[in-house]
Write an enzyme that holds these catalytic residues in place. Structure first.
Site, PDB file in Angstrom:
ATOM      1  CB  SER A   1       9.167   4.779  15.119  1.00 52.34           C
ATOM      2  OG  SER A   1       8.598   5.177  13.652  1.00 52.34           O
ATOM      3  CG  LEU A   2      12.270   7.850  20.828  1.00 51.46           C
ATOM      4  CD1 LEU A   2      13.667   6.877  20.399  1.00 51.46           C
ATOM      5  CD2 LEU A   2      12.585   8.848  21.340  1.00 51.46           C
ATOM      6  CG  ASN A   3       6.756   4.836  18.913  1.00 52.64           C
ATOM      7  OD1 ASN A   3       6.256   6.138  18.351  1.00 52.64           O
ATOM      8  ND2 ASN A   3       6.778   3.822  17.819  1.00 52.64           N
TER       9      ASN A   3
ATOM     10  CB  CYS B   1       2.873   7.362   3.023  1.00 50.26           C
ATOM     11  SG  CYS B   1       3.506   6.255   4.069  1.00 50.26           S
TER      12      CYS B   1
ATOM     13  CD  GLU C   1      -2.591  -1.270   2.633  1.00 55.26           C
ATOM     14  OE1 GLU C   1      -3.629  -2.445   2.640  1.00 55.26           O
ATOM     15  OE2 GLU C   1      -2.576  -0.874   3.577  1.00 55.26           O
TER      16      GLU C   1
ATOM     17  CB  CYS D   1       6.057  -2.080  16.533  1.00 52.20           C
ATOM     18  SG  CYS D   1       7.786  -1.813  15.950  1.00 52.20           S
TER      19      CYS D   1
ATOM     20  CB  CYS E   1       2.851  -1.287  13.966  1.00 51.27           C
ATOM     21  SG  CYS E   1       2.753  -1.111  12.367  1.00 51.27           S
TER      22      CYS E   1
ATOM     23  CB  SER F   1       9.850   6.271   8.995  1.00 52.03           C
ATOM     24  OG  SER F   1       9.620   6.210  10.246  1.00 52.03           O
TER      25      SER F   1
ATOM     26  CB  CYS G   1       6.994  -4.840   9.142  1.00 50.04           C
ATOM     27  SG  CYS G   1       8.336  -4.226   9.903  1.00 50.04           S
TER      28      CYS G   1
ATOM     29  CB  CYS H   1       2.174   6.025   6.842  1.00 49.53           C
ATOM     30  SG  CYS H   1       2.211   7.454   5.632  1.00 49.53           S
TER      31      CYS H   1
HETATM   32  N1  SAH Z   1       8.715   0.747   9.726  1.00 50.24           N
HETATM   33  C1  SAH Z   1       9.163   2.309  10.069  1.00 50.24           C
HETATM   34  C2  SAH Z   1       8.369   2.905   8.888  1.00 50.24           C
HETATM   35  C3  SAH Z   1       6.872   2.634   8.897  1.00 50.24           C
HETATM   36  S1  SAH Z   1       5.796   2.735  10.334  1.00 50.24           S
HETATM   37  C4  SAH Z   1       8.879   2.711  11.256  1.00 50.24           C
HETATM   38  O1  SAH Z   1       8.569   2.072  12.224  1.00 50.24           O
HETATM   39  O2  SAH Z   1       9.375   4.013  11.523  1.00 50.24           O
HETATM   40  C5  SAH Z   1       5.425   4.578  10.232  1.00 50.24           C
HETATM   41  C6  SAH Z   1       5.079   5.286  11.454  1.00 50.24           C
HETATM   42  O3  SAH Z   1       3.530   4.910  11.931  1.00 50.24           O
HETATM   43  C7  SAH Z   1       5.918   4.686  12.615  1.00 50.24           C
HETATM   44  O4  SAH Z   1       6.225   6.123  13.134  1.00 50.24           O
HETATM   45  C8  SAH Z   1       5.086   4.232  13.614  1.00 50.24           C
HETATM   46  O5  SAH Z   1       5.251   4.256  14.934  1.00 50.24           O
HETATM   47  C9  SAH Z   1       3.709   4.654  13.170  1.00 50.24           C
HETATM   48  N2  SAH Z   1       2.456   3.817  13.451  1.00 50.24           N
HETATM   49  C10 SAH Z   1       2.404   2.540  13.477  1.00 50.24           C
HETATM   50  N3  SAH Z   1       1.107   1.924  14.096  1.00 50.24           N
HETATM   51  C11 SAH Z   1       0.440   3.016  14.305  1.00 50.24           C
HETATM   52  C12 SAH Z   1      -0.614   3.121  14.812  1.00 50.24           C
HETATM   53  N4  SAH Z   1      -1.271   2.128  14.817  1.00 50.24           N
HETATM   54  N5  SAH Z   1      -1.281   4.459  15.094  1.00 50.24           N
HETATM   55  C13 SAH Z   1      -0.415   5.481  14.959  1.00 50.24           C
HETATM   56  N6  SAH Z   1       0.898   5.371  14.377  1.00 50.24           N
HETATM   57  C14 SAH Z   1       1.255   4.165  14.003  1.00 50.24           C
HETATM   58 FE1  SF4 Z   2       7.288  -2.412  11.509  1.00 47.38          FE
HETATM   59 FE2  SF4 Z   2       7.541   0.196  11.668  1.00 47.38          FE
HETATM   60 FE3  SF4 Z   2       5.257  -1.123  12.093  1.00 47.38          FE
HETATM   61 FE4  SF4 Z   2       7.172  -1.384  13.773  1.00 47.38          FE
HETATM   62  S1  SF4 Z   2       6.029   0.610  13.438  1.00 47.38           S
HETATM   63  S2  SF4 Z   2       6.132  -3.115  12.832  1.00 47.38           S
HETATM   64  S3  SF4 Z   2       8.891  -1.278  12.368  1.00 47.38           S
HETATM   65  S4  SF4 Z   2       6.170  -1.011  10.014  1.00 47.38           S
END
Ligand code: SAH
Ligand code: SF4
Length: 358
Positions: free
Chosen positions: A214-216, A104, A91, A115, A118, A190, A111, A333
């Site tokens: 993506s620190l989180n 994007c 996508e 995480c 996600c 990212s 992946c 995204c």
């Molecule tokens: N794998 C890479 C790029 C794709 S994820 C990464 O993790 O950076 C893109 C972004 O979406 C990341 O910053 C991630 O933290 C965020 N993300 C993932 N799941 C999400 C969700 N359910 N709600 C909001 N942001 C989310």
């Molecule tokens: Fe993969 Fe990024 Fe999603 Fe983490 S946030 S599972 S690295 S796509």
């Protein structure tokens, strides 16, 4: 020959090898292909009198663009679902800005980083994308659909640094001025914090390229729980890699922080985050969590988001809230993907990052 995987220089080398012709003919083809999708090679004046070159080239070009099998509009953003040659689906998200479009793109189908919050992470990894499959997403939006794509963000499905070589090649192709012509300063990679990949990307010495992390979570205990990658590359190691990352003047690192209710949104988390960012040229993009299917986590209340944001601002951190027209652009995204039966992430159980079929 797949034109979407090659820079113009590489195409010229292929022309030399295959037909004994060089840049003059290669550039004619390349320029035309990246201007419009319907190639009429027979009509190229450069090819006339070139001894059947058009026929040979036509026979050699293999360029099946992935088909768009679904389009979904979510407020201002539009999601495109592409079906690749082997029926795997990925996508892209079209994000309209004031005078242009940000795209994007996906770097992997699924992946393996796992995480917890996600959607894509829940799919596990199906497979890596090749460079031409990454470029095809941009080509479709820009050349086929005619959209004014200025920015490309590698924030779709997948962890771009877990598919490094195709990512690097896609960036080289995308920036070729004779083709897509998207400058590195308009591209953002990212990453979830794959330190080995950050180091390899740093070694390219591309200071214009933007990096988002993506620190989180601001401490190892919480981050390892939310993002298994942190068990391999804890925060201190991540920070030292980020310190060494080459940045052009005025460039900063973008720290993505998905705010999840009662997980990472306490005042103490804001303090720890500010401490962590000390010494890094960084900005925080605050992303309210978008609950994925069957998620045990909840979205924060708008008041929680404001409180957290203010706590960071009070500590001198530059924060941006990622929202647009009531919709969370970045989360559009981050929410890509649907469950694909049979594939699971084995990240937690294994020293190596493997995906496996169950
Ligand atoms: N794998 C890479 C790029 C794709 S994820 C990464 O993790 O950076 C893109 C972004 O979406 C990341 O910053 C991630 O933290 C965020 N993300 C993932 N799941 C999400 C969700 N359910 N709600 C909001 N942001 C989310
Ligand atoms: Fe993969 Fe990024 Fe999603 Fe983490 S946030 S599972 S690295 S796509």
């Amino acid at each position: 020959m797949n034109l979407l995987g090659l820079t113009c220089d590489e195409l010229a080398k292929a022309f030399q090898r295959r037909y004994g012709r060089g840049m003059f003919h290669a550039a004619a083809l390349y320029r035309s292909f990246y201007r419009q999708p319907h190639l009429d090679i027979d009509a190229f004046p450069e090819f006339s009198g070139a001894g059947g070159l058009a026929e040979k080239v036509k026979a050699d070009i293999t360029d099946p663009l992935p088909r768009i099998v679904n389009e979904e509009t979510q407020g201002a953003v539009k999601k495109l679902v592409f079906r690749l040659a082997d029926a795997v689906e990925v996508e892209s998200v079209i994000i309209p800005m004031a005078n242009h479009v940000s795209l994007c793109v996906s770097s992997q189908a699924g992946c393996r980083m796992g995480c917890r919050f996600c959607e894509t992470g829940q799919m596990g990894l199906q497979r890596n994308l090749s460079a031409h499959e990454i470029v095809a997403q941009v080509y479709t939006a820009k050349v086929v659909m005619g959209l004014p794509v200025r920015n490309v963000v590698f924030m779709g499905m997948g962890e771009p640094l877990d598919n490094l070589e195709p990512l690097l090649q896609a960036i080289r192709v995308l920036e070729d001025q004779r083709g897509m012509n998207i400058a590195k300063r308009h591209m953002t990679v990212s990453t979830a914090g794959l330190v080995s990949g950050i180091e390899k990307l740093a070694a390219q010495n591309w200071p214009q390229l933007k990096l988002a992390v993506s620190l989180n979570a601001p401490n190892d205990e919480l981050r390892s729980r939310l993002m298994p990658v942190n068990r391999h590359y804890p925060l201190a190691q991540l920070k030292s890699a980020l310190r060494k990352f080459p940045l052009a003047r005025g460039n900063v690192l973008f720290m993505e922080y998905v705010l999840i209710k009662e997980q990472n949104d306490a005042p103490d988390h804001a303090r720890q985050l500010a401490d962590y960012l000390e010494g890094l040229p960084a900005r925080v993009n605050l992303i309210p969590y978008n609950p994925r299917q069957q998620s045990s986590y909840e979205a924060p209340l708008p008041s929680d988001v404001q409180r957290f944001r203010q706590a960071l601002i009070d500590q001198g951190i530059f924060v941006r809230l990622r929202k647009s027209k009531g919709e969370n652009i970045q989360a559009a995204c981050g929410q890509l993907g649907r469950r694909v039966n049979g594939y699971v992430s084995r990240f937690e159980d294994s020293k190596e990052w493997k995906h496996t079929q169950t």
